[in-house]
Design a protein around this motif. Structure first.
Motif: not given
Length: 354
Positions: A130, A132, A136, A157-158
């Motif tokens: 993942s 993400r 994270t 992501p982020e």
């Protein structure tokens, strides 16, 4: 059931998405699983949190109350985690590197270079399918760097919390058995694989959707997909059970060959990300440089990719001209390798394999 932070994150995701279908996709869950989780949360809190309608979901009065508290609690907890991790890392401790990555030779090449250049610094790795999850963990201070990829120009992501730099961009190649009828082709039309079974590693990016769209443009829909680990993907290709997508720099492997897809209908970007408040700028710059060098080394080991680059250099301009959204795209000719700059690579994508 006690209310947990992950439940608040779930509720916020549903509210932000405006529908259970979109929230399930963002969270990497099946919609029935998300619906069941929402019901458990509602039982814990004593009432319905969302009304479902024709156009999505809308928070009830109780839902508005819970969401207003969640929007205060979640950022505070994120900040606490980041500050605690930074505080726990003693200033006089030998600097180390905590790397999170999807699998592939880029991670191994980066670890090798960091261990050689910083022999006293610990290098810790964390692997996940993942992107993400990795991003994270970096945003929350549990890892220092994310080494991931995105499909085409999809954002990583982020994006609000992490700084990202592009390492390289690859066309996506296809793996076929060495005795496959198309193994001798210089490149393969995607439509020529319409009746094949496919194999792929898992992932939570948009590569699966992009692949399906590319197949639809080629006039077919994949009929069978074996989703499994990298070693099993390679085995299924070697025995002729399936064909698979891979990064252009995938190394030569007995029993199979990699070939370009005509027209390069799919591409993959390698990215390095970090939290600007947790990593010194000079350390981030060094990690990006070492990752690019590791990529250049991997690119030189792929005969089919070298041939693809030579063909493009001989017949036209740089196959990946211009600058990408996260930084300059690498040069693509043989001179780029000699100068230490990588030619454009595919990581894994849920998404093909590494």
């Amino acid at each position: 059931m006690d209310l947990e932070l992950r439940h608040l994150k779930t509720l916020q995701a549903i509210a932000d998405a405006g529908s259970l279908t979109k929230a399930a996709s963002a969270l990497g869950l099946a919609q029935p699983a998300l619906s069941a989780q929402l019901k458990r949360i509602e039982r814990t809190l004593g009432g319905r949190l969302f009304d479902r309608g024709r156009y999505g979901v809308r928070a009830t009065p109780l839902g508005h109350l819970v969401l207003s508290r969640a929007r205060l609690v979640l950022p505070a907890v994120h900040q606490l985690q980041e500050e605690a991790v930074r505080f726990a890392r003693c200033p006089d401790e030998a600097p180390g590197f905590r790397l999170g990555a999807t699998t592939g030779p880029l991670l191994g090449g980066l670890v090798d270079r960091l261990a050689a250049v910083y022999p006293g610094a610990p290098v810790i790795t964390h692997i996940s399918w993942s992107e993400r999850e990795i991003a994270t963990a970096v945003a929350e201070g549990r890892l220092d760097y994310a080494l991931i990829g995105t499909c085409g120009d999809s954002p990583p992501p982020e994006p609000e919390r992490l700084a990202w730099r592009e390492v390289a961009r690859d066309p996506v190649f296809v793996m076929v058995a060495h005795d496959h009828p198309l193994a001798g082709a210089r490149e393969i039309e995607l439509a020529q694989l319409a009746h094949e079974a496919w194999t792929s590693v898992p992932g939570d990016g948009c590569f699966g959707d992009c692949f399906a769209a590319a197949c639809a443009r080629a006039g077919f829909a994949p009929t069978r997909l074996y989703e499994t680990d990298t070693t099993s993907c390679v085995h299924l290709v070697q025995v002729g059970r399936a064909v698979g997508l891979c990064r252009a720099t995938f190394p030569n492997t007995p029993g199979m060959v990699t070939r370009p897809l005509a027209g390069s209908p799919l591409s993959w970007r390698h990215l390095v990300g970090w939290h600007p408040g947790s990593v010194p700028p000079e350390s981030a710059a060094a990690v990006v440089a070492h990752t690019r060098a590791a990529y250049a080394e991997a690119a030189t080991r792929s005969e089919s990719y070298a041939r693809w680059l030579a063909d493009r250099t001989a017949t036209g301009p740089d196959p990946w001209p211009g600058d990408g959204p996260s930084g300059p795209r690498p040069a693509s000719g043989p001179g780029a390798r000699a100068a230490g700059g990588p030619p454009p690579g595919l990581h894994n994508a849920g998404r093909g394999i590494n």
